[in-house]
Design a protein around this motif. Structure first.
Motif, mmCIF file in Angstrom:
data_model
loop_
_atom_site.group_PDB
_atom_site.id
_atom_site.type_symbol
_atom_site.label_atom_id
_atom_site.label_comp_id
_atom_site.label_asym_id
_atom_site.label_seq_id
_atom_site.Cartn_x
_atom_site.Cartn_y
_atom_site.Cartn_z
ATOM 1 N N GLU A 1 -6.166 3.439 -0.971
ATOM 2 C CA GLU A 1 -5.381 4.734 -0.898
ATOM 3 C C GLU A 1 -6.098 5.422 -2.085
ATOM 4 O O GLU A 1 -6.438 5.258 -3.231
ATOM 5 N N MET B 1 -2.335 -4.567 -9.825
ATOM 6 C CA MET B 1 -2.384 -4.905 -8.665
ATOM 7 C C MET B 1 -1.890 -6.293 -8.489
ATOM 8 O O MET B 1 -2.048 -6.751 -7.184
ATOM 9 N N MET C 1 -0.047 -7.807 -5.346
ATOM 10 C CA MET C 1 -0.289 -7.594 -3.932
ATOM 11 C C MET C 1 -1.490 -8.498 -3.860
ATOM 12 O O MET C 1 -2.688 -8.520 -4.115
ATOM 13 N N GLY D 1 -4.421 -9.146 -0.346
ATOM 14 C CA GLY D 1 -4.099 -8.017 -0.983
ATOM 15 C C GLY D 1 -5.173 -8.038 -2.126
ATOM 16 O O GLY D 1 -5.639 -9.185 -2.651
ATOM 17 N N THR E 1 -6.791 -1.595 -1.834
ATOM 18 C CA THR E 1 -5.440 -2.390 -1.521
ATOM 19 C C THR E 1 -5.289 -3.471 -0.987
ATOM 20 O O THR E 1 -4.687 -4.593 -1.105
ATOM 21 N N ARG F 1 0.975 -1.216 0.109
ATOM 22 C CA ARG F 1 0.037 -0.043 0.055
ATOM 23 C C ARG F 1 0.910 1.304 -0.009
ATOM 24 O O ARG F 1 0.302 2.306 -0.570
ATOM 25 N N VAL G 1 1.513 1.881 -3.498
ATOM 26 C CA VAL G 1 0.593 2.407 -4.121
ATOM 27 C C VAL G 1 0.200 4.105 -3.910
ATOM 28 O O VAL G 1 0.155 4.856 -4.754
#
Length: 534
Positions: free
Chosen positions: A220, A141, A144, A160, A255, A97, A100
């Motif tokens: 985020e 992503m 994650m 994640g 996230t 995160r 990110v």
């Protein structure tokens, strides 16, 4: 290796029997092989990036191409013809995160647009790059994907958000649990993507839609971090989960996701049932849903889909025997096949299917045992590979989906299919269309319609044909009281029709919410709800 311009793994090929090819020839006519540009051709046509490489992102041309589009038919047209209209200027692969947050901060400083990207399986334009004076960063992503925690007493798991379906289930099943969310895109779609598009899995009747599973998480946003705690229930004001569900990347990047999981079922069973006609099957499914029989899945194909499935199955002698048997039992040309599933303990499964049996017999249904159900289960994530096979033969395949009340299902289904036939008649072409109900509720059900038609071999002609089809089908859906999307979200493709069900006041509320979290309009702009004045 995943195909760069098609569906799934390059090594997986779905072959059609000669009888299936003959069927397509009879209903649609002979077709020319579909175009299939190579990656180097697409890269050669790619415009230069407006950004430089950094520790946070790459401007590698192949990566920019691979993460430029989703899986909608207009996406395929761009990919297969090698005519990528717009690609991101850079691609980021954060692993935390914090990374990110760093990407969002740097993007804001450089005046960039950011598009969150999960598994790239969107069929509504969620991840597509639009023309912009600002550089565009696609934030992927998929790194994650770890299981961060599992509370076995509360049955809560935190992952994640980039975890793909198979990895999610593997990590849970190793500990005796399952999420139970199985969309057709399961192999390549992500948990975060399911949440922000309000996904529905094939066994939603038993496990629930993603909104029932989503318990909390972390985002985020351009304005800072947002934590949503998981409670069994709460009356403490507005449920912040609802702000995230269906947000489609407009308020920030999801996230981490906490989901409600279940113990692995002791037994799972899928049974095929044949009804003499559509109305018998529809009434049987409605009754099962409204009696709240504890099933995990109810799926009903109309006569055209049933006939198509049997034609495409191969196994000519076995299918011929089955058809003779069904005709003898009163299921002939208008027969409709259903798949009924149950999950739980052996006793729960047996009792649920026995209750379902009592209902289907009231509506002249004929139970066909578990063989066809097992075949469906085995192919539930492979059938989508038919898109590749048909394209190579010169045929396109597309779908629309909606949901409406029980009383509106049949007229809506007929209107969508007729709208598609009318759209293709204007082009002097035929379309093969068929429908199924794949998710049922006490109030109504989803209506999922498929279209198969010939490609022209010309990009602009094929694009215009799809646009006419999409417009006709979407207008039929909204006219006959359906939602513009039951499970695929809004993206770009459905945004023109969102005002019908939300109203202008509703759209203004959504815009205000997006603006609160993203005052610079940097997060996936134009998706779901266009900026005011657009």
């Amino acid at each position: 290796m995943r195909r760069w311009n098609g569906w799934g793994d390059e090594q997986v090929q779905l072959q059609l029997a000669p009888e299936a090819k003959q069927f397509l020839l009879e209903v649609l006519g002979e077709a020319k092989n579909g175009p299939n540009a190579d990656l180097n051709t697409a890269i050669a046509r790619l415009s230069a990036s407006r950004l430089d490489d950094t520790k946070l992102w790459t401007t590698n041309p192949a990566q920019r191409i691979r993460y430029s589009l989703g899986q909608s038919l207009p996406d395929w047209l761009q990919l297969r013809y090698g005519l990528i209209a717009q690609a991101p200027d850079a691609v980021a692969f954060p692993e935390s995160r914090e990374e990110v947050r760093a990407v969002l901060q740097q993007a804001a400083q450089q005046g960039c647009v950011v598009i969150p990207y999960g598994g790239g399986t969107s069929v509504a334009g969620h991840v597509n790059v639009q023309v912009s004076s600002r550089p565009v960063i696609t934030l992927v992503m998929q790194r994650m994907m770890q299981l961060q925690s599992l509370d076995t007493e509360a049955q809560l798991a935190t992952f994640g958000a980039g975890v793909l379906g198979p990895d999610l289930e593997a990590q849970l099943r190793a500990r005796g649990f399952t999420l139970g969310h199985f969309p057709q895109s399961f192999e390549y779609s992500s948990l975060g993507g399911w949440v922000v598009t309000r996904s529905s899995g094939q066994q939603s009747l038993g496990y629930g839609r993603i909104e029932a599973m989503f318990a909390g998480g972390h985002l985020e946003t351009p304005g800072g971090s947002l934590d949503i705690r998981a409670f069994p229930a709460s009356a403490a004001g507005t449920d912040l989960r609802e702000i995230v569900l269906g947000s489609e990347g407009r308020i920030g990047v999801l996230t981490d996701v906490t989901v409600r999981v279940q113990r692995l079922p002791e037994k799972e069973s899928f049974i095929a049932v044949c009804f003499p006609d559509w109305e018998s099957g529809r009434q049987a499914l409605r009754q099962m849903a409204q009696q709240q029989i504890p099933l995990s899945m109810l799926r009903l194909s109309n006569a055209a889909e049933t006939a198509t499935s049997l034609k495409l199955a191969g196994h000519v002698q076995q299918v011929a025997w089955l058809e003779r048997y069904l005709r003898w039992r009163g299921c002939a040309e208008q027969k409709c096949m259903a798949i009924i599933g149950a999950s739980g303990s052996a006793l729960q499964v047996r009792q649920a299917l026995q209750q379902a049996k009592q209902v289907w017999r009231q509506h002249s249904g004929i139970g066909l045992g578990t063989l066809l159900g097992k075949k469906w289960q085995h192919g539930r994530f492979r059938n989508v590979y038919l898109r590749n096979t048909l394209w190579e033969m010169g045929y396109a395949i597309d779908t629309v989906e909606t949901a409406t009340d029980w009383s509106r299902i049949t007229p809506l289904m007929q209107a969508v299919e007729q709208a598609a036939r009318g759209a293709f008649a204007e082009e002097g072409e035929a379309v093969h269309t068929y429908t199924h109900l794949s998710h049922v509720y006490t109030q109504g059900a989803s209506v999922y319609t498929t279209f198969v038609y010939r490609l022209s071999g010309d990009y602009q002609t094929d694009l215009r044909c799809w646009q006419r089809l999409k417009r006709a089908a979407s207008e039929a859906i909204t006219t006959f009281g359906g939602t513009i999307s039951h499970q695929h979200g809004v993206g770009l493709d459905h945004a023109p029709y969102l005002h019908v069900e939300k109203g202008q006041a509703g759209l203004e509320v959504i815009r205000s919410l997006y603006h609160h979290f993203d005052p610079q309009d940097m997060m996936n702009p134009g998706k779901c709800v266009a900026a005011k004045g657009d």
